[in-house]
Design a protein around this motif. Structure first.
Motif, PDB file in Angstrom:
ATOM      1  N   SER A  41       1.335  -1.220   0.112  1.00 45.11           N
ATOM      2  CA  SER A  41       0.031   0.110  -0.183  1.00 45.11           C
ATOM      3  C   SER A  41       0.735   2.051  -0.516  1.00 45.11           C
ATOM      4  N   ARG A  42       0.523   2.749  -0.432  1.00 48.52           N
ATOM      5  CA  ARG A  42       1.597   3.673  -0.645  1.00 48.52           C
ATOM      6  C   ARG A  42      -0.287   4.645  -0.026  1.00 48.52           C
ATOM      7  N   SER A  43       0.777   5.485   0.472  1.00 49.62           N
ATOM      8  CA  SER A  43      -0.235   7.104   1.264  1.00 49.62           C
ATOM      9  C   SER A  43      -0.531   7.865   0.104  1.00 49.62           C
ATOM     10  N   VAL A  44      -1.349   7.897  -0.091  1.00 55.27           N
ATOM     11  CA  VAL A  44      -1.868   8.910  -0.885  1.00 55.27           C
ATOM     12  C   VAL A  44      -3.295  10.514   0.150  1.00 55.27           C
ATOM     13  N   ASN A  45      -3.144  11.020  -1.203  1.00 54.69           N
ATOM     14  CA  ASN A  45      -4.174  12.609  -0.752  1.00 54.69           C
ATOM     15  C   ASN A  45      -5.312  11.911  -0.394  1.00 54.69           C
ATOM     16  N   LYS A  46      -6.249  12.179   0.729  1.00 48.68           N
ATOM     17  CA  LYS A  46      -7.361  11.662   0.697  1.00 48.68           C
ATOM     18  C   LYS A  46      -8.623  11.735  -0.816  1.00 48.68           C
ATOM     19  N   TYR A  47      -8.902  13.444  -1.288  1.00 48.78           N
ATOM     20  CA  TYR A  47      -9.406  14.150  -1.676  1.00 48.78           C
ATOM     21  C   TYR A  47      -8.933  14.096  -2.570  1.00 48.78           C
ATOM     22  N   LEU A  48      -8.853  14.075  -4.497  1.00 51.79           N
ATOM     23  CA  LEU A  48      -8.283  14.884  -5.567  1.00 51.79           C
ATOM     24  C   LEU A  48      -6.668  14.918  -4.896  1.00 51.79           C
ATOM     25  N   PRO A  49      -6.084  13.531  -4.942  1.00 51.22           N
ATOM     26  CA  PRO A  49      -5.147  14.034  -5.736  1.00 51.22           C
ATOM     27  C   PRO A  49      -4.072  14.669  -6.336  1.00 51.22           C
ATOM     28  N   GLN A  50      -3.464  15.167  -6.026  1.00 50.88           N
ATOM     29  CA  GLN A  50      -2.726  15.992  -6.694  1.00 50.88           C
ATOM     30  C   GLN A  50      -2.123  15.335  -8.036  1.00 50.88           C
ATOM     31  N   VAL A  51      -2.441  14.831  -9.266  1.00 45.28           N
ATOM     32  CA  VAL A  51      -1.791  13.997  -9.990  1.00 45.28           C
ATOM     33  C   VAL A  51      -0.518  14.903 -10.857  1.00 45.28           C
ATOM     34  N   LEU A 109      -2.273   7.238 -16.170  1.00 43.94           N
ATOM     35  CA  LEU A 109      -0.824   6.908 -16.480  1.00 43.94           C
ATOM     36  C   LEU A 109       0.173   6.707 -15.100  1.00 43.94           C
ATOM     37  N   THR A 110      -1.351   7.457 -13.099  1.00 46.96           N
ATOM     38  CA  THR A 110      -0.437   6.620 -12.252  1.00 46.96           C
ATOM     39  C   THR A 110      -0.641   5.492 -11.894  1.00 46.96           C
ATOM     40  N   ARG A 111      -1.267   4.403 -12.483  1.00 48.63           N
ATOM     41  CA  ARG A 111      -1.400   2.711 -12.229  1.00 48.63           C
ATOM     42  C   ARG A 111      -1.030   2.275 -12.668  1.00 48.63           C
ATOM     43  N   SER A 112      -0.552   0.834 -11.724  1.00 49.89           N
ATOM     44  CA  SER A 112       0.342   0.205 -12.916  1.00 49.89           C
ATOM     45  C   SER A 112      -0.527  -0.178 -14.976  1.00 49.89           C
ATOM     46  N   PRO A 113       0.932  -0.850 -15.610  1.00 49.43           N
ATOM     47  CA  PRO A 113       0.079  -0.576 -16.766  1.00 49.43           C
ATOM     48  C   PRO A 113      -0.368  -1.952 -16.621  1.00 49.43           C
ATOM     49  N   ILE A 147     -22.304  12.133  -5.638  1.00 50.61           N
ATOM     50  CA  ILE A 147     -20.738  12.340  -6.349  1.00 50.61           C
ATOM     51  C   ILE A 147     -20.578  13.113  -7.500  1.00 50.61           C
ATOM     52  N   THR A 148     -21.245  13.735  -8.335  1.00 50.98           N
ATOM     53  CA  THR A 148     -21.396  14.455  -9.549  1.00 50.98           C
ATOM     54  C   THR A 148     -20.687  16.140  -8.993  1.00 50.98           C
ATOM     55  N   GLN A 149     -20.645  16.272  -7.870  1.00 51.13           N
ATOM     56  CA  GLN A 149     -19.157  17.178  -6.907  1.00 51.13           C
ATOM     57  C   GLN A 149     -18.150  17.919  -7.119  1.00 51.13           C
ATOM     58  N   VAL A 150     -17.552  16.652  -7.277  1.00 47.60           N
ATOM     59  CA  VAL A 150     -16.318  16.550  -8.402  1.00 47.60           C
ATOM     60  C   VAL A 150     -15.542  15.057  -7.477  1.00 47.60           C
ATOM     61  N   ALA A 151     -14.966  14.752  -8.526  1.00 51.04           N
ATOM     62  CA  ALA A 151     -14.868  13.295  -8.461  1.00 51.04           C
ATOM     63  C   ALA A 151     -14.058  12.516  -9.778  1.00 51.04           C
ATOM     64  N   ILE A 152     -13.189  11.822  -9.600  1.00 54.82           N
ATOM     65  CA  ILE A 152     -12.707  11.339 -11.351  1.00 54.82           C
ATOM     66  C   ILE A 152     -12.121   9.314 -10.149  1.00 54.82           C
ATOM     67  N   GLY A 153     -12.592   9.043 -11.379  1.00 62.10           N
ATOM     68  CA  GLY A 153     -12.092   7.649 -11.390  1.00 62.10           C
ATOM     69  C   GLY A 153     -12.292   6.427 -12.538  1.00 62.10           C
ATOM     70  N   ILE A 154     -11.100   6.001 -12.701  1.00 64.56           N
ATOM     71  CA  ILE A 154     -11.154   5.047 -13.617  1.00 64.56           C
ATOM     72  C   ILE A 154     -11.493   3.536 -13.319  1.00 64.56           C
ATOM     73  N   PHE A 155     -12.480   2.444 -13.594  1.00 66.39           N
ATOM     74  CA  PHE A 155     -12.893   1.076 -13.328  1.00 66.39           C
ATOM     75  C   PHE A 155     -12.272  -0.269 -14.620  1.00 66.39           C
ATOM     76  N   SER A 156     -11.253  -0.320 -14.710  1.00 62.76           N
ATOM     77  CA  SER A 156     -11.134  -0.720 -15.388  1.00 62.76           C
ATOM     78  C   SER A 156     -11.429  -2.292 -15.199  1.00 62.76           C
ATOM     79  N   SER A 157     -11.176  -3.109 -16.458  1.00 62.63           N
ATOM     80  CA  SER A 157     -11.853  -4.344 -16.585  1.00 62.63           C
ATOM     81  C   SER A 157     -10.677  -5.074 -17.623  1.00 62.63           C
ATOM     82  N   TYR A 158     -10.976  -6.597 -17.586  1.00 60.47           N
ATOM     83  CA  TYR A 158     -10.216  -7.220 -18.580  1.00 60.47           C
ATOM     84  C   TYR A 158     -11.361  -8.290 -19.158  1.00 60.47           C
TER      85      TYR A 158
END
Length: 282
Positions: A41-51, A109-113, A147-158
């Motif tokens: 595990s790694r430590s990240v910002n709780k809300y809206l990480p400064q990517v 690009l911040t996720r694993s390949p 969840i439409t106030q402020v959010a970003i997310g990727i739910f990837s699938s294989y």
């Protein structure tokens, strides 16, 4: 995204607050069994990480900066200036679609390949053509869901015909972006699963309050109304449950067993830890 009143309320007092996040990857153990392995595990910002993503100065100050300015031009009157609606033409919707795809691509690009659904060719294509991948569907909507106030997310699938390996990238998924009640959602899956995509998106695309932004955008007045409070949350829940239902079975099976079971279309819950009885068919 940080500048809207709702975002300021949400983020108040959370500057510097961090949470622990783990990343899961599919691995093969010494017995040839596929399994989920959670990385450290790694430590990240709780809300809206400064990517922060490493990009060259030419792109950052060139086509990427242009897309940012165009998105601000289109959305600022609605999300920052209190204008009630926008008259969007096809080019506006295309620009918004390209901008939000750039945002998702940068975030990916911040996720694993293994968990990045975008290919290298798609990155180059966006940079040269300033258009999202044509096979992806991008929807624009207005909702009062939290969840439409402020959010970003990727739910990837294989999606595949064999168990994935560490060299396989996810090739499908759901992409989500929202700021001050404006939400953009993109869905992708292989062409052979187009019927599945249509069924899953039916609840949203059938609503008069959801605008297709890509492909084949059409001029519109946005928003035409609010998406019901339950519609978006229900869709997101259904998506997660659907992914769980069609997940590639691997736990307790060798690669050959998992592949046969997957090609047979057996339910993951019914085959874990046992040999499939029917022969595999393409």
């Amino acid at each position: 995204m940080h500048a809207t009143p709702a975002a300021k309320d949400l983020l108040a007092g959370t500057f510097g607050e961090r949470i622990s996040v783990g990343h899961a990857e599919i691995t093969v153990d010494e017995n040839g069994k596929y399994q989920i392995e959670t990385s450290q595990s790694r430590s990240v910002n709780k809300y809206l990480p400064q990517v922060q993503v490493r990009v060259c100065k030419t792109c950052n100050e060139g086509w990427m900066g242009t897309l940012e300015e165009e998105a601000k031009r289109i959305l600022s009157p609605l999300i920052l200036e209190g204008q009630e609606n926008l008259d969007l033409d096809a080019e506006d919707l295309t620009l918004l679609s390209a901008w939000v795809t750039k945002t998702w691509m940068a975030y990916a690009l911040t996720r694993s390949p293994l968990n990045n659904p975008f290919t290298e060719a798609e990155y180059h294509s966006l940079a040269s053509e300033h258009r999202p991948p044509h096979s992806d569907i991008i929807l624009l909507m207005h909702s009062v869901e939290p969840i439409t106030q402020v959010a970003i997310g990727i739910f990837s699938s294989y999606y595949g015909t064999a168990p994935p390996t560490a060299s396989d990238a996810d090739n499908g998924g759901l992409f989500y972006f929202a700021v001050k009640n404006v939400a953009l959602l993109m869905f992708r899956c292989p062409p052979k699963l187009e019927e599945f995509r249509s069924i899953l998106l039916q609840s949203l695309t059938g609503s008069p309050n959801v605008q297709r932004a890509w492909p084949s955008p059409e001029s519109c007045t946005f928003p035409s109304g609010f998406l019901s409070e339950e519609a978006l949350a229900t869709f997101l829940r259904d998506y997660v449950e659907t992914q769980q239902a069609i997940a590639l079975p691997y736990e307790g099976l060798s690669p050959d067993e998992a592949q046969r079971a997957f090609l047979n279309g057996d339910s993951p819950n019914s085959i874990r830890g046992r040999f499939p009885s029917a022969p595999a068919t393409e």
